[in-house]
Design a protein around this motif. Structure first.
Motif, PDB file in Angstrom:
ATOM      1  N   TRP A  35       0.973  -1.033  -0.054  1.00 43.85           N
ATOM      2  CA  TRP A  35      -0.145   0.085  -0.005  1.00 43.85           C
ATOM      3  C   TRP A  35       0.962   1.116   0.031  1.00 43.85           C
ATOM      4  CZ3 TRP A  35      -4.660  -0.865  -1.365  1.00 43.85           C
ATOM      5  CH2 TRP A  35      -5.365  -2.133  -0.865  1.00 43.85           C
ATOM      6  N   ARG A  36       0.496   2.145  -0.727  1.00 40.31           N
ATOM      7  CA  ARG A  36       1.486   3.366  -1.119  1.00 40.31           C
ATOM      8  C   ARG A  36       0.350   4.676  -0.830  1.00 40.31           C
ATOM      9  NH1 ARG A  36       6.558   1.882  -0.045  1.00 40.31           N
ATOM     10  NH2 ARG A  36       7.370   3.925  -0.913  1.00 40.31           N
ATOM     11  N   HIS A  37       0.891   5.690  -0.433  1.00 37.74           N
ATOM     12  CA  HIS A  37      -0.039   6.816  -0.289  1.00 37.74           C
ATOM     13  C   HIS A  37       0.023   7.593  -1.582  1.00 37.74           C
ATOM     14  CE1 HIS A  37      -0.110  11.440   0.971  1.00 37.74           C
ATOM     15  NE2 HIS A  37      -1.487  10.972   0.790  1.00 37.74           N
ATOM     16  N   SER A  38      -1.260   7.880  -1.993  1.00 38.83           N
ATOM     17  CA  SER A  38      -1.225   8.917  -3.148  1.00 38.83           C
ATOM     18  C   SER A  38      -1.963  10.200  -2.712  1.00 38.83           C
ATOM     19  CB  SER A  38      -2.571   8.174  -3.997  1.00 38.83           C
ATOM     20  OG  SER A  38      -2.766   9.323  -5.178  1.00 38.83           O
ATOM     21  N   LYS A  39      -0.894  11.190  -2.875  1.00 34.86           N
ATOM     22  CA  LYS A  39      -1.389  12.476  -3.030  1.00 34.86           C
ATOM     23  C   LYS A  39      -2.499  12.890  -3.897  1.00 34.86           C
ATOM     24  CE  LYS A  39       2.926  14.055  -0.944  1.00 34.86           C
ATOM     25  NZ  LYS A  39       3.948  14.724  -1.253  1.00 34.86           N
ATOM     26  N   ALA A 105       9.139   7.111  -4.805  1.00 32.93           N
ATOM     27  CA  ALA A 105       9.701   8.529  -4.126  1.00 32.93           C
ATOM     28  C   ALA A 105       8.509   9.298  -3.900  1.00 32.93           C
ATOM     29  CB  ALA A 105      10.760   8.796  -4.931  1.00 32.93           C
ATOM     30  N   THR A 106       7.723   9.339  -5.238  1.00 34.97           N
ATOM     31  CA  THR A 106       6.215   9.963  -5.157  1.00 34.97           C
ATOM     32  C   THR A 106       5.250   9.585  -4.307  1.00 34.97           C
ATOM     33  OG1 THR A 106       6.923  10.498  -7.381  1.00 34.97           O
ATOM     34  CG2 THR A 106       4.934  11.252  -6.775  1.00 34.97           C
ATOM     35  N   TYR A 107       5.056   8.188  -4.159  1.00 35.39           N
ATOM     36  CA  TYR A 107       4.234   7.442  -3.457  1.00 35.39           C
ATOM     37  C   TYR A 107       4.650   6.679  -2.087  1.00 35.39           C
ATOM     38  CZ  TYR A 107       1.271   8.600  -7.799  1.00 35.39           C
ATOM     39  OH  TYR A 107       0.508   9.039  -8.621  1.00 35.39           O
ATOM     40  N   PRO A 108       4.808   7.498  -1.176  1.00 37.80           N
ATOM     41  CA  PRO A 108       5.212   6.847   0.032  1.00 37.80           C
ATOM     42  C   PRO A 108       4.568   6.254   0.833  1.00 37.80           C
ATOM     43  CG  PRO A 108       4.639   9.215   0.459  1.00 37.80           C
ATOM     44  CD  PRO A 108       4.317   8.991  -0.932  1.00 37.80           C
ATOM     45  N   VAL A 109       5.154   5.537   1.900  1.00 35.60           N
ATOM     46  CA  VAL A 109       4.406   4.617   2.718  1.00 35.60           C
ATOM     47  C   VAL A 109       3.359   5.533   3.336  1.00 35.60           C
ATOM     48  CG1 VAL A 109       4.708   3.305   4.982  1.00 35.60           C
ATOM     49  CG2 VAL A 109       6.312   3.269   3.172  1.00 35.60           C
ATOM     50  N   PRO A 110       2.051   5.097   3.484  1.00 36.67           N
ATOM     51  CA  PRO A 110       0.950   5.679   4.126  1.00 36.67           C
ATOM     52  C   PRO A 110       1.153   5.928   5.493  1.00 36.67           C
ATOM     53  CG  PRO A 110       0.255   3.586   3.725  1.00 36.67           C
ATOM     54  CD  PRO A 110       1.436   3.397   2.984  1.00 36.67           C
ATOM     55  N   GLY A 111       0.474   7.127   6.007  1.00 37.19           N
ATOM     56  CA  GLY A 111       0.065   7.144   7.232  1.00 37.19           C
ATOM     57  C   GLY A 111      -1.359   6.948   7.857  1.00 37.19           C
ATOM     58  N   ASP A 112      -1.466   7.582   8.995  1.00 34.42           N
ATOM     59  CA  ASP A 112      -2.900   7.427   9.718  1.00 34.42           C
ATOM     60  C   ASP A 112      -3.924   8.258   8.733  1.00 34.42           C
ATOM     61  OD1 ASP A 112      -1.942   5.712  11.471  1.00 34.42           O
ATOM     62  OD2 ASP A 112      -1.875   7.242  12.936  1.00 34.42           O
ATOM     63  N   ASP A 113      -3.388   9.008   8.074  1.00 33.56           N
ATOM     64  CA  ASP A 113      -4.589  10.048   7.282  1.00 33.56           C
ATOM     65  C   ASP A 113      -4.600   9.453   5.911  1.00 33.56           C
ATOM     66  OD1 ASP A 113      -4.686  11.555   9.551  1.00 33.56           O
ATOM     67  OD2 ASP A 113      -3.274  13.135   8.986  1.00 33.56           O
ATOM     68  N   HIS A 114      -4.172   8.412   5.366  1.00 26.53           N
ATOM     69  CA  HIS A 114      -4.332   7.827   4.133  1.00 26.53           C
ATOM     70  C   HIS A 114      -4.793   6.404   3.996  1.00 26.53           C
ATOM     71  CE1 HIS A 114      -0.708  10.640   4.749  1.00 26.53           C
ATOM     72  NE2 HIS A 114      -1.605  11.204   3.887  1.00 26.53           N
ATOM     73  N   PRO A 115      -6.216   6.577   4.096  1.00 31.97           N
ATOM     74  CA  PRO A 115      -6.809   5.124   4.393  1.00 31.97           C
ATOM     75  C   PRO A 115      -6.797   4.077   3.141  1.00 31.97           C
ATOM     76  CG  PRO A 115      -8.607   6.772   4.085  1.00 31.97           C
ATOM     77  CD  PRO A 115      -7.162   7.354   4.057  1.00 31.97           C
TER      78      PRO A 115
END
Length: 188
Positions: A35-39, A105-115
């Motif tokens: 899972w990666r975080h997408s802005k 690099a553009t899609y980092p490991v997700p945090g608590d705000d990225h479900p």
């Protein structure tokens, strides 16, 4: 010249989300799911990340006439990578096979705000169950990294555009898998 193929490892494993012909279960080595975080979407995306000692079970399907336009649009956050020599498949010929993966690099490991969207996960698990049975579902949950991200329960109002209707036993597969890995569920 034969058509190229893509290797799907998430929603593309679910044949109900696409109409690509000549689809077959397959395995890619040297990658794992994460899972990666997408802005862009402010939530998690499932991606393949390089991992020399790992593998992903998934689905290959042909891209008629090498017309990648629709698939590239669907997978707009991802780049296509050649995986031809890393995929084991049932076809009796060599294939050109691409795998979609995000730039780490553009899609980092997700945090608590990225479900993680439950409606997306439902589609993925429905596909894995259809293709690989309970073993495939278990393997998905056990080998995908990033389950520390919360799972947003959007089943009542699905956010994922290709969400599918699940039978009660399919919903139970998702819920049981999330319980086994200790996932944190948040309500919409």
């Amino acid at each position: 010249m034969s058509d190229p193929f893509f290797f799907g490892y998430g929603s593309l494993v679910n044949r109900r989300t696409h109409a690509y012909p000549e689809a077959h279960p397959a395995r890619v080595t040297g990658w794992r799911r994460a899972w990666r975080h997408s802005k862009r979407f402010d939530r998690c995306l499932l991606s393949a990340v390089p991992a020399p000692d790992d593998y992903i079970d998934g689905l290959i399907a042909s891209v008629p006439g090498a017309d990648w336009a629709a698939l590239d649009e669907r997978e707009g956050a991802y780049a296509r990578h050649d995986a031809s020599h890393a995929v084991t498949h049932p076809m009796a010929r060599d294939l050109d096979i691409a795998i979609y993966a995000v730039d780490l690099a553009t899609y980092p490991v997700p945090g608590d705000d990225h479900p993680i969207l439950m409606s997306y996960l439902d589609v993925v698990i429905q596909g894995f169950h259809s293709e690989f049975g309970q073993t495939g579902v278990d393997h998905f949950f056990e080998t995908t990294e990033g389950w520390h991200a919360p799972v947003l329960d959007d089943r009542a109002a699905p956010v994922y555009p290709r969400h599918q209707r699940l039978a009660a036993e399919e919903t139970a597969l998702v819920d049981d898998g999330l319980a086994r890995i200790g996932a944190r569920i948040v309500r919409l």
